[in-house]
Design a protein around this motif. Structure first.
Motif, short mmCIF file in Angstrom:
data_model
loop_
_atom_site.label_atom_id
_atom_site.label_comp_id
_atom_site.label_asym_id
_atom_site.label_seq_id
_atom_site.Cartn_x
_atom_site.Cartn_y
_atom_site.Cartn_z
N HIS A 102 30.09 39.33 42.84
CA HIS A 102 30.27 39.73 41.44
C HIS A 102 31.74 39.63 41.03
O HIS A 102 32.04 39.27 39.88
CB HIS A 102 29.75 41.15 41.24
N LEU A 103 32.65 39.95 41.95
CA LEU A 103 34.06 39.83 41.64
C LEU A 103 34.43 38.38 41.37
O LEU A 103 35.22 38.09 40.45
CB LEU A 103 34.90 40.38 42.80
N ARG A 104 33.85 37.46 42.14
CA ARG A 104 34.12 36.04 41.92
C ARG A 104 33.72 35.64 40.50
O ARG A 104 34.48 34.94 39.81
CB ARG A 104 33.35 35.20 42.94
N MET A 105 32.57 36.11 40.05
CA MET A 105 32.14 35.79 38.69
C MET A 105 33.02 36.48 37.66
O MET A 105 33.35 35.89 36.62
CB MET A 105 30.68 36.21 38.50
N HIS A 136 38.99 45.58 37.37
CA HIS A 136 37.58 45.25 37.52
C HIS A 136 36.78 46.54 37.73
O HIS A 136 37.11 47.33 38.62
CB HIS A 136 37.36 44.33 38.73
N ASP A 137 35.75 46.71 36.94
CA ASP A 137 34.88 47.88 37.07
C ASP A 137 33.57 47.45 37.73
O ASP A 137 32.77 46.74 37.13
CB ASP A 137 34.60 48.48 35.70
N PRO A 138 33.31 47.89 38.97
CA PRO A 138 32.08 47.49 39.66
C PRO A 138 30.82 48.17 39.13
O PRO A 138 29.72 47.84 39.59
CB PRO A 138 32.34 47.92 41.12
N THR A 139 30.95 49.10 38.20
CA THR A 139 29.78 49.85 37.74
C THR A 139 28.62 48.94 37.33
O THR A 139 27.48 49.15 37.78
CB THR A 139 30.16 50.80 36.60
N GLY A 168 52.85 37.54 41.82
CA GLY A 168 52.53 36.77 40.63
C GLY A 168 51.33 37.31 39.88
O GLY A 168 51.19 37.10 38.68
N GLU A 169 50.45 38.04 40.58
CA GLU A 169 49.22 38.52 39.96
C GLU A 169 48.82 39.82 40.64
O GLU A 169 48.97 39.98 41.84
CB GLU A 169 48.12 37.47 40.14
N VAL A 170 48.33 40.77 39.84
CA VAL A 170 47.88 42.05 40.37
C VAL A 170 46.46 42.31 39.88
O VAL A 170 46.18 42.20 38.68
CB VAL A 170 48.80 43.22 39.93
N GLN A 171 45.57 42.66 40.81
CA GLN A 171 44.20 42.99 40.46
C GLN A 171 43.84 44.35 41.04
O GLN A 171 44.14 44.64 42.20
CB GLN A 171 43.23 41.92 40.97
N VAL A 172 43.23 45.19 40.22
CA VAL A 172 42.79 46.52 40.64
C VAL A 172 41.27 46.51 40.70
O VAL A 172 40.61 46.26 39.69
CB VAL A 172 43.28 47.61 39.67
N LEU A 173 40.74 46.79 41.88
CA LEU A 173 39.29 46.90 42.04
C LEU A 173 38.91 48.36 41.88
O LEU A 173 39.28 49.21 42.70
CB LEU A 173 38.86 46.38 43.41
N ARG A 218 40.31 42.90 31.05
CA ARG A 218 40.14 44.05 30.16
C ARG A 218 39.81 45.29 30.97
O ARG A 218 38.91 45.29 31.78
CB ARG A 218 39.00 43.77 29.18
N ALA A 219 40.54 46.38 30.78
CA ALA A 219 40.24 47.64 31.47
C ALA A 219 38.93 48.19 30.95
O ALA A 219 38.72 48.26 29.75
CB ALA A 219 41.36 48.66 31.24
N GLN A 220 38.07 48.57 31.88
CA GLN A 220 36.75 49.07 31.48
C GLN A 220 36.85 50.56 31.20
O GLN A 220 37.51 51.28 31.89
CB GLN A 220 35.76 48.79 32.62
#
Length: 652
Positions: A638-641, A599-602, A537-542, A650-652
């Motif tokens: 930070h991911l939670r926020m 998600h961009d951890p930078t 149902g949902e895809v997230q890329v870290l 939005r792709a960073q």
């Protein structure tokens, strides 16, 4: 007694072998495949020892006692001297954890079982190998284990089936080679270090020694074959890749080249063999054993106080000169006296064995004592010892590495144990590093997570990574689970730059023959996103976390011990350069799959100038790129926020 007169060309071959290894280790000459020098040694050793044993059996003079006495005189004096010096130096120069490991390796080395020990630890090409002062002794273990069985085999065949000698050796060669090639895809570390998978290299020399190959009578054919063999060997030394596919079938190249040169040198010779008999080359060959023994610990100790940084050219040349000097002294004052002026008479073997056993026992007790004492942490003080202990941090869920996802396997599930919402965490060792943080995040959100993590195996469908031969099959298993269970969420986590960049990472391939990461990664990533989107149902890329300084925990404790400054943070520009290719592809994928959230951890780790490996006084990384538990929880917060914000997709 030897079966053939002295051949200077063999010492020339030894020189090529040892210089290949030494220059490769010192980073001189740009030799990518210098490690194959060990394979050259194996063939030479099999050739010479089999020739000696077989000649003595044929003459009725062979005894096991005399054989092992000669081996002891040849191997033990220089080896034991090196071990004693290294243990003494380690007492003053090594941190407790490294000194304890040196003690363990010393104990294994005197038992000629160091290859068995190293097969259970880091691989020859792994970063952790840089700290192992006795890593190079693995090849001695292989040889001596081989020589426990070879004389017995030759004696049995000579007694019962003398005409079957060549077929027996040929069959053993084929079986060992087949195991080496087949095992490379299953247990590459075992294949590299263990003697059953390496025996074929020594047996190749053994077959030449028993004249299993007919002589090349034509002068022109010998010249051509020798020239081609030398060219093939040197090309292998220059360009063979150091990765998990070696030895495997690729080791047949230097082995065959060496065998051809040995064979022609013993059946007529050539201009190439005259070149191999060049006196400076022969001298290096004569001291090759001592040079091999001393060069590696000298290099490791020289790098140790400098944070294990690779030596510059000037330092490497100094180390090369020092290694040659030590080799010359060792050969003149240790090797030669024990080989030429050892005890004689019928009591000689017993006296050699007693002396060797006593020396081995002393070294074994010293090594075992250091291991039992944990490397004597009192030498460095409690604060340094405590920091040193942090170099081996807990890695939660490590047992899940390479395990296919299974909701019934509680050891490899995270988050809320009985929640109805299911998330698949699919990725490589970076996903494993993220897992402790995702565990807390999932618990707070009421999600049950299942891990599908495998080191050196990114979440990319139908991609083969030679660094992990099981990766393709593993990911096919994950795909089957994904289609069958259709989880609510899929998290894709990886060290993305090593999969997407052309250099400095893995050498990815597709089953259709496509090679090169710039060609492999984009379509494989697109197929993975399409599959995940269709199945969940949902895809997230870290996205990729910034890198920390290499060997960060080691450098931090050394900075405390030596009083040097802490290692610097990674510059933001350097980080952005490393991740640029991935985010370029990710932006394209976001247009194709707008429902996927990137998600961009930078920004979590970096300011406008640098990316930091500390936050709130805590170190966030357990090495140069993997998050530790504190870092995983920091990133997950930070991911939670980010998940709660409107711009998370939005792709960073």
């Amino acid at each position: 007694m030897t079966s053939t007169p002295y051949r200077p060309d063999i010492d020339g071959l030894r020189a090529i072998a040892v210089l290949s290894v030494v220059l490769y280790h010192f980073g001189l000459g740009g030799l990518r495949g210098g490690f194959v020098g060990v394979d050259v040694f194996f063939v030479i050793s099999g050739y010479l020892i089999t020739g000696i044993v077989q000649a003595e059996i044929a003459a009725g003079r062979f005894t096991l006692a005399r054989f092992y006495e000669r081996r002891a005189r040849r191997i033990f004096p220089a080896l034991f001297a090196m071990l004693g010096v290294v243990l003494a130096a380690g007492w003053f120069l090594l941190l407790p954890s490294d000194l304890a490991r040196l003690g363990q390796a010393t104990l294994a080395t005197v038992l000629f079982a160091s290859n068995l020990l190293f097969a259970t630890q880091g691989g020859y090409f792994d970063e952790s190998a840089d700290f192992n002062l006795l890593l190079h002794t693995w090849s001695l273990g292989v040889e001596e284990q081989f020589y426990l069985g070879l004389p017995l085999l030759l004696l049995v065949v000579a007694r019962w089936r003398p005409r079957a000698l060549v077929p027996v050796l040929a069959a053993a060669t084929v079986l060992s080679l087949a195991a080496c090639v087949a095992g490379q895809w299953v247990k590459p570390k075992a294949v590299f270090f263990l003697s059953p998978f390496r025996a074929w290299e020594l047996l190749a020399g053994a077959l030449l020694a028993v004249r299993a190959v007919p002589a090349i009578r034509n002068r022109g054919a010998r010249e051509l074959a020798a020239a081609l063999a030398l060219a093939m060997l040197l090309a292998t030394v220059a360009w063979m890749r150091a990765d998990a596919e070696f030895p495997g079938w690729r080791a047949t190249i230097p082995v065959l080249a060496t065998a051809v040169l040995l064979h022609i040198g013993g059946t007529g010779g050539s201009r190439v063999h005259a070149l191999l008999g060049w006196r400076p080359l022969v001298w290096v060959g004569l001291v090759s054993y001592s040079l091999y023994l001393w060069h590696w610990p000298l290099l490791v100790l020289a790098r140790y106080r400098d944070g294990m940084e690779p030596p510059g050219t000037g330092v490497a040349l100094v180390l090369l000169g020092a290694s040659l000097l030590l080799a010359a002294l060792s050969h003149r004052w240790i090797e030669t006296p024990f080989r030429r002026r050892g005890p004689s008479g019928s009591a000689a073997p017993r006296r050699v064995f007693l002396a060797s056993g006593l020396a081995a026992a002393i070294l074994a007790m010293a090594g075992g004592g250091l291991l039992a004492a944990g490397g004597a942490p009192s030498r460095v003080g409690p604060e340094v010892a405590a920091l040193d202990a942090l170099r081996a941090p807990e890695i939660p869920y490590r047992r899940c590495d390479g395990v296919l996802p299974d909701l019934a396997n509680r050891a490899c599930t995270i988050g809320a144990a009985d929640a109805g919402t299911v998330a698949l965490v699919w990725g490589d060792s970076h996903a494993l590093a993220w897992a402790p943080g995702l565990d807390g995040l999932f618990k707070s959100r009421g999600i049950r997570g299942v891990l599908a993590v495998f080191s050196a195996c990114g979440p990319l469908v139908e991609v083969h990574n030679p660094r992990n031969p099981k990766c393709l099959a593993h990911n096919r298993g994950v795909v089957a689970w994904l289609r069958a269970h259709r989880p609510d969420i899929v998290y894709l986590v990886a060290a993305w730059p090593v999969h997407s960049n052309a250099e400095g990472g893995y050498d990815l391939r597709r089953p259709d023959g496509t090679t090169g990461n710039p060609r492999v990664f984009p379509p494989a990533f697109a197929e993975t996103l399409a599959l995940a989107s269709a199945s969940a149902g949902e895809v997230q890329v870290l996205g990729p976390t910034p890198y920390a300084p290499e060997l960060l925990p080691f450098k931090l404790v050394m900075s405390k011990w030596t009083g040097r400054g802490s290692p610097p943070d990674t510059s933001l520009d350097a980080h952005l350069g490393v991740v640029a290719n991935f985010w370029s592809v990710a932006r394209t994928m976001h247009h194709r799959f707008p429902e996927v959230r990137f998600h961009d951890p930078t920004p979590w780790f970096c300011d406008e100038r640098a990316c930091h490996y500390r936050a709130d006084g805590s170190v966030l990384f357990r090495d140069g790129d993997h998050l530790n538990v504190a870092g995983a929880r920091f990133a997950a917060a930070h991911l939670r926020m980010a998940e709660a914000s409107a711009g998370a997709g939005r792709a960073q």
